[in-house]
Design an enzyme around this catalytic site. Structure first.
Site, mmCIF file in Angstrom:
data_model
loop_
_atom_site.group_PDB
_atom_site.id
_atom_site.type_symbol
_atom_site.label_atom_id
_atom_site.label_comp_id
_atom_site.label_asym_id
_atom_site.label_seq_id
_atom_site.Cartn_x
_atom_site.Cartn_y
_atom_site.Cartn_z
ATOM 1 N N CYS A 1 76.394 21.576 23.629
ATOM 2 C CA CYS A 1 75.582 20.705 24.472
ATOM 3 C C CYS A 1 76.419 20.271 25.674
ATOM 4 O O CYS A 1 77.599 19.945 25.524
ATOM 5 C CB CYS A 1 75.163 19.477 23.659
ATOM 6 N N LEU A 2 75.802 20.264 26.856
ATOM 7 C CA LEU A 2 76.520 19.858 28.067
ATOM 8 C C LEU A 2 76.998 18.411 27.986
ATOM 9 O O LEU A 2 77.954 18.035 28.660
ATOM 10 C CB LEU A 2 75.627 20.041 29.301
ATOM 11 N N GLN B 1 69.979 13.213 29.752
ATOM 12 C CA GLN B 1 71.352 13.685 30.012
ATOM 13 C C GLN B 1 71.787 13.417 31.445
ATOM 14 O O GLN B 1 72.979 13.478 31.752
ATOM 15 C CB GLN B 1 71.457 15.196 29.741
ATOM 16 N N HIS C 1 66.518 21.764 20.596
ATOM 17 C CA HIS C 1 67.673 20.964 21.003
ATOM 18 C C HIS C 1 67.299 20.012 22.151
ATOM 19 O O HIS C 1 67.611 18.817 22.097
ATOM 20 C CB HIS C 1 68.789 21.933 21.432
ATOM 21 N N GLU C 2 66.601 20.556 23.161
ATOM 22 C CA GLU C 2 66.261 19.723 24.319
ATOM 23 C C GLU C 2 65.222 18.658 23.961
ATOM 24 O O GLU C 2 65.316 17.519 24.419
ATOM 25 C CB GLU C 2 65.771 20.586 25.490
ATOM 26 N N GLY D 1 69.820 24.609 28.818
ATOM 27 C CA GLY D 1 68.824 23.555 28.738
ATOM 28 C C GLY D 1 69.388 22.225 29.199
ATOM 29 O O GLY D 1 70.602 22.005 29.141
ATOM 30 N N HIS E 1 66.708 15.638 22.388
ATOM 31 C CA HIS E 1 67.326 14.705 23.342
ATOM 32 C C HIS E 1 66.341 13.598 23.755
ATOM 33 O O HIS E 1 66.752 12.473 24.042
ATOM 34 C CB HIS E 1 67.766 15.438 24.616
HETATM 35 NI NI NI Z 1 72.133 18.969 24.656
#
Ligand code: NI
Length: 160
Positions: A90-91, A51, A132-133, A46, A136
């Site tokens: 998470c990235l 991000q 999660h996304e 995701g 953000h």
């Molecule tokens: Ni994330």
């Protein structure tokens, strides 16, 4: 298409509230394409627009079972059921993992790139990815409300 830079924890972009998309412009379409390329390159499940430094309510979520990439514009969770407590990363927060409490199943309503309303339901990893996304978009990181953030020792053990 272009690979975008993924900002990391500490960057204030990750703590901002994103603005709804009012119109699907060529710029939005390019952003979707670039986010897709960036997410595939990063091997994630995701990616949210903040991000990559863009404060718009746009996320991409990969359904790992069907390999389908969902493009969600102005997404909202319209139903939640049950609970799960699994590990997430998470990235934007490399090297950290945490057990996070999420609904077992969620349904998300959004707009696709054609401006059509779409609804997706997901369980397990997909439900976690949706939550999660979407977090953000409101400046929330998975570590904020985590049940347990793994210690460096625990991370090392998992990596072995
Ligand atoms: Ni994330």
């Amino acid at each position: 298409m272009a690979l975008l830079n993924i900002v990391k924890e500490g960057d204030e972009t990750l703590r901002k509230i994103c603005k709804p998309v009012r119109e699907i412009t060529p710029r939005v379409l390019t952003l979707l394409d670039d986010m897709k390329e960036t997410l595939i390159d990063a091997d994630g499940v995701g990616l949210a627009a903040p991000q990559v430094g863009i404060l718009k309510r746009i996320v991409l979520v990969l359904n790992v079972e069907t390999d389908e990439m969902y493009e969600l514009i102005n997404p909202e969770i319209v139903s939640r059921e049950g609970e799960q407590n699994e590990m997430e990363g998470c990235l934007s927060v490399p090297g950290k993992w945490a057990y996070t409490s999420r609904p077992a199943k969620v349904t998300v309503k959004a707009m696709n790139r054609n401006g059509e309303e779409v609804t997706y339901s997901g369980e397990g990893l997909l439900a976690r990815a949706f939550c999660h996304e979407l977090d953000h978009l409101d400046g929330v990181l998975f570590t904020d409300n985590a049940v347990h953030v793994l210690t460096p020792e625990e991370v090392k053990e998992i990596m072995e």
